[in-house]
Design a protein around this motif. Sequence first.
Motif, PDB file in Angstrom:
ATOM      1  N   LEU A 153       0.829  -1.203   0.000  1.00  0.00           N
ATOM      2  CA  LEU A 153       0.000   0.000   0.000  1.00  0.00           C
ATOM      3  C   LEU A 153       0.864   1.255   0.000  1.00  0.00           C
ATOM      4  O   LEU A 153       0.570   2.223  -0.726  1.00  0.00           O
ATOM      5  CB  LEU A 153      -0.929  -0.022   1.215  1.00  0.00           C
ATOM      6  N   GLU A 154       1.930   1.258   0.778  1.00  0.00           N
ATOM      7  CA  GLU A 154       2.823   2.412   0.767  1.00  0.00           C
ATOM      8  C   GLU A 154       3.480   2.604  -0.598  1.00  0.00           C
ATOM      9  O   GLU A 154       3.616   3.733  -1.085  1.00  0.00           O
ATOM     10  CB  GLU A 154       3.886   2.242   1.848  1.00  0.00           C
ATOM     11  N   ASP A 155       3.927   1.497  -1.212  1.00  0.00           N
ATOM     12  CA  ASP A 155       4.527   1.612  -2.538  1.00  0.00           C
ATOM     13  C   ASP A 155       3.541   2.169  -3.548  1.00  0.00           C
ATOM     14  O   ASP A 155       3.897   3.011  -4.390  1.00  0.00           O
ATOM     15  CB  ASP A 155       5.014   0.240  -3.006  1.00  0.00           C
ATOM     16  N   LEU A 156       2.291   1.727  -3.487  1.00  0.00           N
ATOM     17  CA  LEU A 156       1.295   2.234  -4.418  1.00  0.00           C
ATOM     18  C   LEU A 156       1.025   3.712  -4.185  1.00  0.00           C
ATOM     19  O   LEU A 156       0.867   4.488  -5.140  1.00  0.00           O
ATOM     20  CB  LEU A 156       0.002   1.424  -4.273  1.00  0.00           C
ATOM     21  N   GLU A 157       0.980   4.127  -2.916  1.00  0.00           N
ATOM     22  CA  GLU A 157       0.777   5.546  -2.634  1.00  0.00           C
ATOM     23  C   GLU A 157       1.940   6.388  -3.133  1.00  0.00           C
ATOM     24  O   GLU A 157       1.753   7.502  -3.629  1.00  0.00           O
ATOM     25  CB  GLU A 157       0.571   5.742  -1.133  1.00  0.00           C
ATOM     26  N   GLU A 158       3.160   5.864  -3.012  1.00  0.00           N
ATOM     27  CA  GLU A 158       4.312   6.598  -3.543  1.00  0.00           C
ATOM     28  C   GLU A 158       4.231   6.699  -5.063  1.00  0.00           C
ATOM     29  O   GLU A 158       4.559   7.740  -5.649  1.00  0.00           O
ATOM     30  CB  GLU A 158       5.604   5.880  -3.136  1.00  0.00           C
ATOM     31  N   THR A 342     -10.717   0.503  -7.105  1.00  0.00           N
ATOM     32  CA  THR A 342      -9.398   0.818  -7.634  1.00  0.00           C
ATOM     33  C   THR A 342      -8.338  -0.035  -6.943  1.00  0.00           C
ATOM     34  O   THR A 342      -8.595  -0.623  -5.888  1.00  0.00           O
ATOM     35  CB  THR A 342      -9.087   2.310  -7.402  1.00  0.00           C
ATOM     36  N   PRO A 343      -7.142  -0.118  -7.539  1.00  0.00           N
ATOM     37  CA  PRO A 343      -6.091  -0.894  -6.874  1.00  0.00           C
ATOM     38  C   PRO A 343      -5.798  -0.416  -5.464  1.00  0.00           C
ATOM     39  O   PRO A 343      -5.542  -1.212  -4.569  1.00  0.00           O
ATOM     40  CB  PRO A 343      -4.886  -0.717  -7.807  1.00  0.00           C
ATOM     41  N   ARG A 344      -5.819   0.902  -5.236  1.00  0.00           N
ATOM     42  CA  ARG A 344      -5.555   1.401  -3.876  1.00  0.00           C
ATOM     43  C   ARG A 344      -6.659   0.992  -2.913  1.00  0.00           C
ATOM     44  O   ARG A 344      -6.402   0.609  -1.771  1.00  0.00           O
ATOM     45  CB  ARG A 344      -5.428   2.919  -3.892  1.00  0.00           C
ATOM     46  N   GLN A 345      -7.918   1.077  -3.373  1.00  0.00           N
ATOM     47  CA  GLN A 345      -9.018   0.637  -2.506  1.00  0.00           C
ATOM     48  C   GLN A 345      -8.912  -0.848  -2.200  1.00  0.00           C
ATOM     49  O   GLN A 345      -9.179  -1.276  -1.085  1.00  0.00           O
ATOM     50  CB  GLN A 345     -10.348   0.964  -3.181  1.00  0.00           C
ATOM     51  N   ARG A 346      -8.532  -1.628  -3.206  1.00  0.00           N
ATOM     52  CA  ARG A 346      -8.387  -3.060  -2.969  1.00  0.00           C
ATOM     53  C   ARG A 346      -7.278  -3.346  -1.955  1.00  0.00           C
ATOM     54  O   ARG A 346      -7.446  -4.149  -1.042  1.00  0.00           O
ATOM     55  CB  ARG A 346      -8.085  -3.769  -4.287  1.00  0.00           C
TER      56      ARG A 346
END
Length: 836
Positions: A153-158, A342-346
């Motif tokens: 999740l952190e990597d996706l947020e970055e 979305t991928p982040r929501q998932r």
Amino acid sequence: MPGFADSFWSSDYAAGLGVLFGKLQQGAQENRQVLTIARMRAEAEELYGSRLSDIAPATDRLSGGFSQDDGATVRKAYDGMRSEMQDAARSHQRIAQNIRDLVVNPFSRWCDAHESRLQDSQDDLQARIKVHDRQAETIKKLRSNYFNKCRLLEDLEEENKLGFQDPETSPKNPAIPEIKVQEEERAEIEEEVYEIGDEIYQPEQLKKILSQMLTTIKMGEHKVAILGTYQNVSSGSEIVEYLQRHMNSSSVSYSERIGQDLVSNGFLRLVGNVGSVFANSSRMHYQWRPKAFQMGGLPEKKPLNRTFSMPSTGSEAGDSPTAFGSVGEYLSNWNNRNPDETPRQRLQREVTEADNKYKAGVRRLDELRCDLEEAIFLHLQFLERCEFDRLKAIKTVILDFSGTIGNVIPSLQSTVDKMLLFQETIQPQGDLRYLLETYRTGSFVPRVVVYENYYNKANEQTFGVDLEARARADKKRVPVIVTTILTYLDHHYPDLEGDEARRGVWLVDVPLAQTHKLRARVNDGKTFSAEILGEFDVPTVASLLKLYLLELPDSLVSSHVYEIIRTIYNNPTADGSEASRVAVLQQTLSQLRLTNIATLDACMNHFTRLIDLTSADEEYTTSLASQLAPCILRPRTETSLTLEEKHAYKLVRDLFAHKDPIFSALKRMSTVNHSSSVKGNRGRAISTDESNRKALMEERNRQLLEKANANRGRATSPAPSPRGHRRDRSSGGPETRFPIQTSPTTATDRARGGFGNINSIAKTNRSSLDVPSHDADAINGSSEPVKPAVDSPTTSEKRDSLHGRTKFVGGRRVPAEPTPEESRGITLEDAPMDNL
């Protein structure tokens, strides 16, 4: 003397219990040896009596001789010897029968029952330990899964921050191929590494492994009623056999873990049964999925066209494993309840689910640990009684064995006396002490598995959490659980009848199950109040505080200074005086964290007041120090040497005897360190009174404006111009790091007496017994000015003036608010931990 319940503990529970059961099994063998002696003595006596009874018939078979001399004296002597031989034969036969009836038979039955009790206890504890260990392994997996999800999740947020457009705000259009490509690439990245068993494999490594498995493991067809026939199926036992032979699997359970990971990663699936569990069984069949053949680089074996005997309704799709495979795929994707997320929501949802599973697993493990410790306590106490009964049984057996011989043959009195002497030398209590002193493995120090939040929050658990982390979460210097328990006990001491009952609160052997029941009520890290404590008796509340200190990851006096304290008591100072030892203890305790010092001060203040006000004798002080010693100081690793050391007990006795000088010096040290740190980090003093800051700023600006207007029409003064308003040191020095009024400054301030008159205590002695709560320090007078470090001619006047002005609120004496000049100095208050 310590008992079994305090002597056979270890970090993994199994090692200490293994030592104990080894000694108990040795005792069972000793029982068999004693039983063998009695049985063989009975056989020897019976054989001896039988041979003696053969003497008379052998002499009767000789013709002539004494049968011709009826009245001769030699004939009478001969008849006497013959009758004595017959009597001796009957006596020895009677001895053999008595040994069997009084020793061999009853003791044999008792030995069988004793061994059965030992085996039942061992089996029960082993089963509980296995369940606990399996849950601990599950916790490791859940924790790893939770942390991995958080990292993803952190990597996706970055990535979202560095992108040109936030994917979350972009329109969701599944027809755009770019979004699909990004999702596929991200899926490929997520599936780049595979965790099989305890190893992590790259795709190339896993390809070689799967290729060898698919070519080596026997595969065939498996027909399931109604569902049809499945291709590429292998049994669970065949897969386990391959793993043990080619992948160096150390055990069947580890092979089952590898098989379970193959199922979880989509390489295998269970057919013919509900679920997805992998087991080492020839009746459990697993189909190799197409993903396994693709990863292994092998062609999948397609099903042949066959005619099935079962009737069809115009289509053979019901017998096709492909059809049922699609049904399985549909059921496996049923959990994806939000296909448009979305991928982040998932990922956010997966992080939340993994976190919840991890929390639930930790709670389950904590419940299993508590149940295991309760069961171990009960079994250890039961086994101690069993071992004591065994030693007494052997003592009784030897006494009965001696009696069977002594009652029949008085001529063997010397042998009987020796045997009685042997049984008198047996001391069950001494043998039990020897067993404990020689084979004990460790005292009771529970090891708590703490829930570790990825974002370092400590509001989910109270017990087992680091003391300073718990204090930070409570925003207090002393954790709320400590101050609440001490305050609750102070308020309920007067309700007990007599000083003996009040002193006995800390020495009562409270069942661990009762303490765990209260622990479970207050272990959520959030709610803790005196109302919950009121549902339990006072000894249980005191036992809860001891359990909290025992479950800390490090003792209240850190194990880092254990070697120093050992040196203090093993190698006294040059002059050997108590003053020198107290000075060294002050320097040693000053190395502790301020939270530990404040908590230790609060606890010692409570215990010293209890000792003084109940007029406790030396015997009670010794028992109390022995009870608190493992709660205050423990070594980092407990060994056979540390088990016999009394350094923790000696430290507690010194804290009882020299509490005031030790903690007064620690307060001065912490004040100096805090003041120096404040001066080094800030260029001006800290203002503690900001209530009228706005008015002062407006007044300052107005004065500056007037000075500027007055200077416009005249020449520049040669004197230096004012550079701004100088802000002097504000009143009220930096607050100390002690949360409560831990102790009076002198020993004479503590009032002595009993608890007989409750009303008088509430008015006169309540301040000496109460531990101020964390939200009422300003009311009960817990914050008092401390004497300044540097005396001045006006020091006594200021102190008298401070003590002279008081007012009464609610029937209590409360100091009036000091003037700014008088408020300078050090004040002890339970302040929030904003400066941490």
